[in-house]
Motif scaffolding. Sequence first.
Motif, PDB file in Angstrom:
ATOM      1  N   CYS A 234       0.817  -1.217   0.000  1.00  0.00           N
ATOM      2  CA  CYS A 234       0.000   0.000   0.000  1.00  0.00           C
ATOM      3  C   CYS A 234       0.847   1.261   0.000  1.00  0.00           C
ATOM      4  CB  CYS A 234      -0.946   0.001   1.195  1.00  0.00           C
ATOM      5  SG  CYS A 234      -0.122   0.013   2.801  1.00  0.00           S
ATOM      6  N   GLY A 235       2.152   1.148   0.259  1.00  0.00           N
ATOM      7  CA  GLY A 235       3.023   2.316   0.199  1.00  0.00           C
ATOM      8  C   GLY A 235       3.220   2.826  -1.213  1.00  0.00           C
ATOM      9  N   LEU A 236       3.054   1.959  -2.225  1.00  0.00           N
ATOM     10  CA  LEU A 236       3.245   2.396  -3.615  1.00  0.00           C
ATOM     11  C   LEU A 236       2.215   3.444  -4.031  1.00  0.00           C
ATOM     12  CD1 LEU A 236       4.502   2.363  -6.401  1.00  0.00           C
ATOM     13  CD2 LEU A 236       3.261   0.242  -6.890  1.00  0.00           C
TER      14      LEU A 236
ATOM     15  N   LYS B 258      -2.518   3.676 -11.646  1.00  0.00           N
ATOM     16  CA  LYS B 258      -3.857   4.232 -11.815  1.00  0.00           C
ATOM     17  C   LYS B 258      -4.362   4.716 -10.462  1.00  0.00           C
ATOM     18  CE  LYS B 258      -5.106   1.351 -15.790  1.00  0.00           C
ATOM     19  NZ  LYS B 258      -6.033   0.314 -16.311  1.00  0.00           N
ATOM     20  N   THR B 259      -4.085   5.971 -10.124  1.00  0.00           N
ATOM     21  CA  THR B 259      -4.584   6.564  -8.887  1.00  0.00           C
ATOM     22  C   THR B 259      -5.380   7.822  -9.225  1.00  0.00           C
ATOM     23  OG1 THR B 259      -2.658   7.988  -8.487  1.00  0.00           O
ATOM     24  CG2 THR B 259      -2.540   5.732  -7.656  1.00  0.00           C
ATOM     25  N   PRO B 260      -6.228   8.280  -8.303  1.00  0.00           N
ATOM     26  CA  PRO B 260      -7.144   9.389  -8.628  1.00  0.00           C
ATOM     27  C   PRO B 260      -6.464  10.712  -8.962  1.00  0.00           C
ATOM     28  CG  PRO B 260      -7.892   8.193  -6.683  1.00  0.00           C
ATOM     29  CD  PRO B 260      -6.532   7.690  -6.995  1.00  0.00           C
ATOM     30  N   ASP B 261      -5.281  10.961  -8.408  1.00  0.00           N
ATOM     31  CA  ASP B 261      -4.678  12.291  -8.551  1.00  0.00           C
ATOM     32  C   ASP B 261      -3.370  12.273  -9.322  1.00  0.00           C
ATOM     33  OD1 ASP B 261      -6.405  14.189  -6.779  1.00  0.00           O
ATOM     34  OD2 ASP B 261      -6.170  12.362  -5.610  1.00  0.00           O
ATOM     35  N   TYR B 262      -3.156  11.212 -10.098  1.00  0.00           N
ATOM     36  CA  TYR B 262      -1.891  11.160 -10.832  1.00  0.00           C
ATOM     37  C   TYR B 262      -2.050  10.302 -12.076  1.00  0.00           C
ATOM     38  CZ  TYR B 262       3.140  11.034 -11.641  1.00  0.00           C
ATOM     39  OH  TYR B 262       4.392  11.192 -12.181  1.00  0.00           O
ATOM     40  N   GLY B 263      -1.470  10.755 -13.182  1.00  0.00           N
ATOM     41  CA  GLY B 263      -1.427   9.962 -14.403  1.00  0.00           C
ATOM     42  C   GLY B 263      -0.082   9.273 -14.528  1.00  0.00           C
ATOM     43  N   ARG B 264      -0.035   8.152 -15.210  1.00  0.00           N
ATOM     44  CA  ARG B 264       1.198   7.376 -15.289  1.00  0.00           C
ATOM     45  C   ARG B 264       2.303   8.134 -16.020  1.00  0.00           C
ATOM     46  NH1 ARG B 264       1.187   2.188 -18.835  1.00  0.00           N
ATOM     47  NH2 ARG B 264       2.187   3.615 -20.313  1.00  0.00           N
ATOM     48  N   PRO B 265       3.492   8.201 -15.440  1.00  0.00           N
ATOM     49  CA  PRO B 265       4.619   8.862 -16.114  1.00  0.00           C
ATOM     50  C   PRO B 265       5.236   7.972 -17.173  1.00  0.00           C
ATOM     51  CG  PRO B 265       5.337   7.951 -14.029  1.00  0.00           C
ATOM     52  CD  PRO B 265       3.853   7.683 -14.113  1.00  0.00           C
ATOM     53  N   PRO B 266       6.164   8.507 -17.965  1.00  0.00           N
ATOM     54  CA  PRO B 266       6.830   7.681 -18.987  1.00  0.00           C
ATOM     55  C   PRO B 266       7.661   6.576 -18.359  1.00  0.00           C
ATOM     56  CG  PRO B 266       7.872   9.837 -18.798  1.00  0.00           C
ATOM     57  CD  PRO B 266       6.622   9.907 -17.998  1.00  0.00           C
ATOM     58  N   ILE B 267       7.856   5.501 -19.106  1.00  0.00           N
ATOM     59  CA  ILE B 267       8.628   4.359 -18.624  1.00  0.00           C
ATOM     60  C   ILE B 267       9.979   4.325 -19.335  1.00  0.00           C
ATOM     61  CG2 ILE B 267       8.726   1.848 -18.435  1.00  0.00           C
ATOM     62  CD1 ILE B 267       5.734   1.773 -18.351  1.00  0.00           C
TER      63      ILE B 267
ATOM     64  N   VAL C  65      -6.330   4.333  -0.858  1.00  0.00           N
ATOM     65  CA  VAL C  65      -5.543   5.396  -1.494  1.00  0.00           C
ATOM     66  C   VAL C  65      -5.655   6.688  -0.688  1.00  0.00           C
ATOM     67  CG1 VAL C  65      -5.307   6.821  -3.559  1.00  0.00           C
ATOM     68  CG2 VAL C  65      -5.760   4.381  -3.780  1.00  0.00           C
ATOM     69  N   LEU C  66      -4.525   7.343  -0.491  1.00  0.00           N
ATOM     70  CA  LEU C  66      -4.480   8.640   0.163  1.00  0.00           C
ATOM     71  C   LEU C  66      -5.218   9.679  -0.685  1.00  0.00           C
ATOM     72  CD1 LEU C  66      -2.970  10.337   2.502  1.00  0.00           C
ATOM     73  CD2 LEU C  66      -1.333  10.895   0.686  1.00  0.00           C
ATOM     74  N   ARG C  67      -6.151  10.391  -0.091  1.00  0.00           N
ATOM     75  CA  ARG C  67      -6.879  11.432  -0.798  1.00  0.00           C
ATOM     76  C   ARG C  67      -6.524  12.796  -0.225  1.00  0.00           C
ATOM     77  NH1 ARG C  67     -10.654   8.992  -4.195  1.00  0.00           N
ATOM     78  NH2 ARG C  67     -10.472  11.021  -5.234  1.00  0.00           N
ATOM     79  N   LYS C  68      -6.914  13.858  -0.945  1.00  0.00           N
ATOM     80  CA  LYS C  68      -6.596  15.216  -0.518  1.00  0.00           C
ATOM     81  C   LYS C  68      -7.129  15.501   0.880  1.00  0.00           C
ATOM     82  CE  LYS C  68      -7.350  20.081  -1.711  1.00  0.00           C
ATOM     83  NZ  LYS C  68      -7.971  21.021  -2.682  1.00  0.00           N
TER      84      LYS C  68
END
Length: 788
Positions: free
Chosen positions: A177-179, A213-222, A420-423
Amino acid sequence: MLIAVNQEHLTSYKDFFKQITGFYPYPYQERLSNEPIEDRILHIPTGFGKTLAVVGAWLWNTYRRPEETPRRLIYCLPTRVLVEQTLETAVRAAAQANRFLPGGSQVSVFQMLGGDADQSWEVLPDGRCLIVGTQDMLLSRALNRGYGLSMFRWPVHFALLNSDVWWVADEVQLFGCGLPTTIQLAGFRRKLGCFGPAVTWWMSATLSETSWKTPDYGRPPIFRLNPDELNDLGSRWSCRKTLQVLGEEDAKEKRLAALVLKEHRAGALTLVVLNTVNRAQQVYSELKRRNKAGIPLVLLHSRFRPPDRRRAWEQVVAPIDEGGPGRIVVSTQVIEAGADLDAAVLFTDLAPRSSLVQRFGRLNRSGRLEEGKIFVAPLEKLVPYEVKDRAALLEWLTGLNNAAPADLEAEAEPVDDWLVLRKKDLLELFDTTPDLTGAQLDVSRFVRELDQSDVEVFWRSFEGSPQDISEPHPSELCPAPVSEVAAMITAQTKDRQARFFVFHPVQERWIQIEETDLRPGQRLLLESRQGGYSPEIGWSRSLATAVEPVAIEGERAAEEAETHDSDPATFRGYRQTLAAHSREVYEKMRDLLNNLANLQLAKFEKALLEAAAYHDWGKAHPVFQQTLRDSRPDPGDTLLAKAETVRRHARRGFRHELAGAVGLLESGRDFLAAYLTAAHHGKVRMNLRSLPDEERPGQPDRRYARGVFEGELLPAFSLTDALLEPLAEIRLSLDCMELGSLADGPPSWGARAWKLLEELGPFRLSFLEMLVRVADLRASAAPREVLR
């Protein structure tokens, strides 16, 4: 071999890397060093130098373009063993880089490990710091609830870990869950704002792209290695590793120990990686019983006190004499990722595919052996893991002709759905005010799975009450699972032997704790006779023999536990006037603002300088002056800020920073300056309220909070050298304690503070708090003008 090179000659990353490591980089390491400084996922196979790849990239950018490079590299790892090994690599690389980095960019390296955390980086916001730590220590601090840290210092670490930072989350397949917490924090730094650049790199040899896939972030380049870069890795990429799945009977501890001894090769390393600490302890004990040949045995897991863990790690990595008996190491997940070991034989419990790939990476790592051998114990229950399809996992294993990196699939199985941590969570965590029982919001659900969460325990010999027991030295602290400590408390309670204590910062004493009150990150005091530990086996609640307390050479280094009522920064062994100390803090703030010019703090300079100059105005209060003088002050006395010996205020609960902050508000100063004044010890921040044990005024209708009474006079104060205008004597009003907004006046303290948080965001507001506190700490540590 390292050679002397002038700074102007280091125009290429190849030369730079050679200088800090002694060898040239892989092509992918060179390519990575020149990538833009931005968030990215790094998919790098195990055993191919990803630690040096990222440390080298940060050092290179620090050397080449320091204004654009975050000052702090935060290297976050899932296990203690990985921290210790990564720290060694970081220390060597930084030491070599410092030979030609300019003075202002010299790098200091720090370790953040449960029971062994170097906190001195907290006064270096303008320094270049490489901080290596576990996800428990770093993520809890990034969430403003630092494990093993005084609650009054939480905001400082929160600030420094969320602005001007380059996070590296390594071996993220083990983060659980830390990820998603690291991902959400990266998103919040973008959305809510911070000071300076903030970058995160996530690294793993086995990753799942769905993890991002989290609510406040889009996947960065790999970032991946291309075919040419993989071929350049040579035999490390395509070495021979055979695999055999054992029978179920052979997976049992006694049979497994016998097989390990049978397959062990003289002059080589045999590695046994098991899924739980209890199973590792059982197999180790069985090996020890059967080891007639005297093969050196080592047990390594996460539940040792630091001196014993270091001793075990040194035995694990010590060179092996090829003409000798070799070595057998029994371990757990702590060794499966990142550990630079090169075994000839590997025994491993069945585990998720991503974990197995990491464990296979510890076998024939260099590719120098003709063949490395893997044996997999097919456990029925894969605790602590959750594997949805055990049969498919076994089918995959039996179909492997070779377990070299080139033959293993890159993609890991999808991850579980985590909380997931939310605002809303983040903003609530910004407020560090405890409830009336001293309890705080728990962040363990965002740091690590609850069944894997730890407390830290230490043992002392004492009779009766433990109130004279000092805070533990880091070398005394042993991680222990919350669930096992709870079970130990329950068992000993039945026998009327349970004596487990935690320090209560509100009550300012050690209190006995029950199993239902346990929280991850707590520090528990146990009597030595209660058992639970041995230097060879580590933590085990079944061990009944008395535990020998750690011998601390010389004077015990641990400080007295800080409380709501204490003022450790005031009693520093010297006397100093309030004007002299305030001038020096003001000058330290000037230095910080100059050193941090690239962070664009100009908008806040006025409030920061006012808070630095007036932060201790509350010490002019008669209660504080009486404490420093040990007698009632006379009106004509010079106001003091520091005294030699520790004393307690005559008025219980008095906080000088609240008196100063209220005085600034009554004087018409900006609320930000008043807030920073109140917050500079971390004890008065978002809310003003009285505490249960503080002294009350004689009049029942008179307002009071934190030892400050309604209507008291705060004497005039001036720096005497016209740096800022003097402050006139003021009568303190606690109208601002009221909830909400006042009908005939300005908003309350709480309303203003939450509005300020909304305007600046948690990362920027905490950073401003931290700067005032650091200026104060630096001035207090090196005073120039003292009274003789």
